[in-house]
Write a protein that holds these residues in place. Structure first.
Motif, PDB file in Angstrom:
ATOM      1  N   UNK A   1     106.213  21.291 -14.784  1.00 29.50           N
ATOM      2  CA  UNK A   1     105.865  19.887 -14.536  1.00 29.50           C
ATOM      3  C   UNK A   1     107.086  18.973 -14.541  1.00 29.50           C
ATOM      4  N   UNK A   2     108.271  19.535 -14.757  1.00 34.04           N
ATOM      5  CA  UNK A   2     109.468  18.692 -14.878  1.00 34.04           C
ATOM      6  C   UNK A   2     110.063  18.431 -13.492  1.00 34.04           C
ATOM      7  N   UNK A   3     110.298  17.158 -13.166  1.00 32.15           N
ATOM      8  CA  UNK A   3     110.866  16.769 -11.872  1.00 32.15           C
ATOM      9  C   UNK A   3     112.342  16.423 -12.008  1.00 32.15           C
TER      10      UNK A   3
ATOM     11  N   UNK B   1     108.014  22.434  -5.656  1.00 35.58           N
ATOM     12  CA  UNK B   1     107.101  23.345  -6.339  1.00 35.58           C
ATOM     13  C   UNK B   1     106.674  22.806  -7.698  1.00 35.58           C
ATOM     14  N   UNK B   2     107.191  21.625  -8.066  1.00 34.48           N
ATOM     15  CA  UNK B   2     106.788  21.067  -9.350  1.00 34.48           C
ATOM     16  C   UNK B   2     105.306  20.698  -9.271  1.00 34.48           C
ATOM     17  N   UNK B   3     104.677  20.755 -10.430  1.00 38.53           N
ATOM     18  CA  UNK B   3     103.255  20.411 -10.460  1.00 38.53           C
ATOM     19  C   UNK B   3     103.052  19.014 -11.030  1.00 38.53           C
ATOM     20  N   UNK B   4     101.973  18.384 -10.579  1.00 31.71           N
ATOM     21  CA  UNK B   4     101.687  17.012 -11.009  1.00 31.71           C
ATOM     22  C   UNK B   4     100.708  17.016 -12.160  1.00 31.71           C
TER      23      UNK B   4
ATOM     24  N   UNK C   1     102.963  14.811 -22.950  1.00 33.55           N
ATOM     25  CA  UNK C   1     103.981  14.783 -24.006  1.00 33.55           C
ATOM     26  C   UNK C   1     105.301  14.141 -23.583  1.00 33.55           C
ATOM     27  N   UNK C   2     105.590  14.090 -22.296  1.00 32.78           N
ATOM     28  CA  UNK C   2     106.873  13.490 -21.897  1.00 32.78           C
ATOM     29  C   UNK C   2     106.756  12.775 -20.552  1.00 32.78           C
ATOM     30  N   UNK C   3     106.173  11.584 -20.559  1.00 32.55           N
ATOM     31  CA  UNK C   3     105.882  10.884 -19.303  1.00 32.55           C
ATOM     32  C   UNK C   3     107.112  10.563 -18.465  1.00 32.55           C
ATOM     33  N   UNK C   4     108.297  10.517 -19.074  1.00 36.77           N
ATOM     34  CA  UNK C   4     109.454  10.064 -18.295  1.00 36.77           C
ATOM     35  C   UNK C   4     110.007  11.147 -17.376  1.00 36.77           C
ATOM     36  N   UNK C   5     109.564  12.387 -17.505  1.00 38.66           N
ATOM     37  CA  UNK C   5     110.144  13.434 -16.651  1.00 38.66           C
ATOM     38  C   UNK C   5     109.122  14.100 -15.729  1.00 38.66           C
ATOM     39  N   UNK C   6     107.938  13.520 -15.648  1.00 40.13           N
ATOM     40  CA  UNK C   6     106.943  14.092 -14.738  1.00 40.13           C
ATOM     41  C   UNK C   6     106.174  12.972 -14.031  1.00 40.13           C
ATOM     42  N   UNK C   7     105.273  13.353 -13.141  1.00 36.23           N
ATOM     43  CA  UNK C   7     104.481  12.378 -12.373  1.00 36.23           C
ATOM     44  C   UNK C   7     103.014  12.805 -12.378  1.00 36.23           C
ATOM     45  N   UNK C   8     102.137  11.811 -12.368  1.00 39.50           N
ATOM     46  CA  UNK C   8     100.717  12.122 -12.220  1.00 39.50           C
ATOM     47  C   UNK C   8     100.384  12.366 -10.753  1.00 39.50           C
TER      48      UNK C   8
END
Ligand code: OGA
Ligand code: NI
Length: 339
Positions: A18-20, A115-118, A198-205
């Motif tokens: 999930x990390x972008x 390939x990252x997941x949202x 757990x870590x909103x700053x490195x992923x996206x919904x």
């Protein structure tokens, strides 16, 4: 079912998938720009002007006093939240990545990125309007789901058609311009669930995207998360009590030859609270040809977009990643090259 994000009781760290990359999750600046809030109980003339102005400037606005009861809004939110709280066994049969299915439960969509997941689970209903007999595959829990979804879709679709009529009035299109094939395709209702992260700053919904349909009406819920592109930055949409968020899909941009813009938006997650939103989309029929209306084309204003069957537009949207573009118009021109 193990891949539904929310079915893990508590996430203490963010799984790597999930990390972008940092440049894709740049935070919005703190500058406060609000989405216009349009009071639909004002005179028709005022409402029409406000919608056109908001639409031209931002492509997004909120509506209040829209005629949809608070009860219908609350019921939809409650049933959506209840669905995602159901035990896994009640949902497992609905899990599917098959986009041709009328009812689909899916999670962490990868879209077309690296390939990252949202960080989103979604229950999707897509059906020919009105619902008729296509409810046979619909989930039977929570027990009011079917009735609430059907009613909510009927009401929000009615609101979207009214907004389209107001736009037609304001732009000199025949009032019934969207009544036939242009607005008569599948209705899609997405119940989006963004679990606490757990870590909103490195992923996206949800990634930056433009909706590819005609118009979207969104019940945003109480928890913020939606952000709208504006001048190279993002506007954080502050939920307004009893409001719907409305935005234009790419087909409306095409029909108006770019007068109305379909604007990019994304969803950020939240470490404290889960968020549930409900989006209703109206779309043209699959076989409908859609291109700039004659009213928007002249010698000085040649058509900026090709006329395409909606089915073909959707295919190309997926292939050339129209939805994730930073510049929709450039990418729509790409469509012309592809065809
Ligand atoms: C969408 C969307 C916004 C939200 O479903 O296309 O943009 O706030 N949703 O969930
Ligand atoms: Ni969207």
């Amino acid at each position: 079912m193990e891949n539904m994000i929310h079915s893990t009781p508590s996430h203490t760290s963010l799984p790597d998938c999930f990390v972008f990359p940092a440049d894709q999750v740049l935070p919005a600046s703190s500058a406060v720009v609000s989405l216009p809030v349009i009071d639909m109980s004002r005179s028709r003339d005022e409402v029409r002007r406000a919608i056109l102005n908001a639409g031209k400037e931002l492509g997004f606005f909120q509506v209040i006093n829209h005629g949809i009861s608070e009860q219908a809004m609350q019921d939809m939110a409650a049933v959506g939240e209840e669905f995602f709280r159901l035990p896994a066994a009640d949902k497992v049969e609905l899990c599917s990545e098959d986009v041709t299915k009328g009812t689909q439960l899916f999670s962490g969509t990868t879209y077309e990125t690296g390939g990252e997941r949202y960080w989103r689970d979604c229950l999707r209903f897509a059906y020919d309007f009105p619902v008729g007999n296509c409810t046979k595959d619909w989930p039977d829990k929570p027990h009011r789901l079917l009735e609430v979804v059907e009613n909510f879709t009927l009401l929000t679709r009615g609101l979207a058609m009214e907004l389209l009529r107001l736009l037609c009035e304001g732009m000199g299109l025949p009032l019934d311009y969207f009544e036939g094939h242009l607005g008569g395709g599948y209705v899609t209702l997405d119940i989006n669930h963004y679990p606490a992260c757990p870590n909103p700053s490195i992923t996206l919904g949800l990634p930056p995207h433009c909706d590819r349909d005609l118009m979207a009406v969104l019940l945003p819920g109480q928890v913020p998360g939606l952000e709208v592109a504006y001048n190279g930055d993002w506007i954080k949409v502050q939920p307004v009590s009893r409001a719907f968020v409305v935005n234009f899909g790419q087909q409306l941009e095409v029909v108006t030859n770019g007068t109305l813009k379909s604007v990019e938006h994304r969803v950020m997650t939240n470490s404290a609270l889960a968020r549930t939103s409900v989006a209703m989309f109206i779309a043209p029929t699959e076989d409908c040809f859609i291109g700039p209306a004659a009213e928007f084309v002249s010698e000085e204003n040649p058509p900026c977009y090709h006329t395409l069957r909606f089915r073909d537009f959707k295919r190309i949207y997926n292939v050339v990643k129209l939805g994730s573009s930073l510049n929709l118009r450039t990418n729509l021109r790409k469509v012309q090259k592809e065809t």
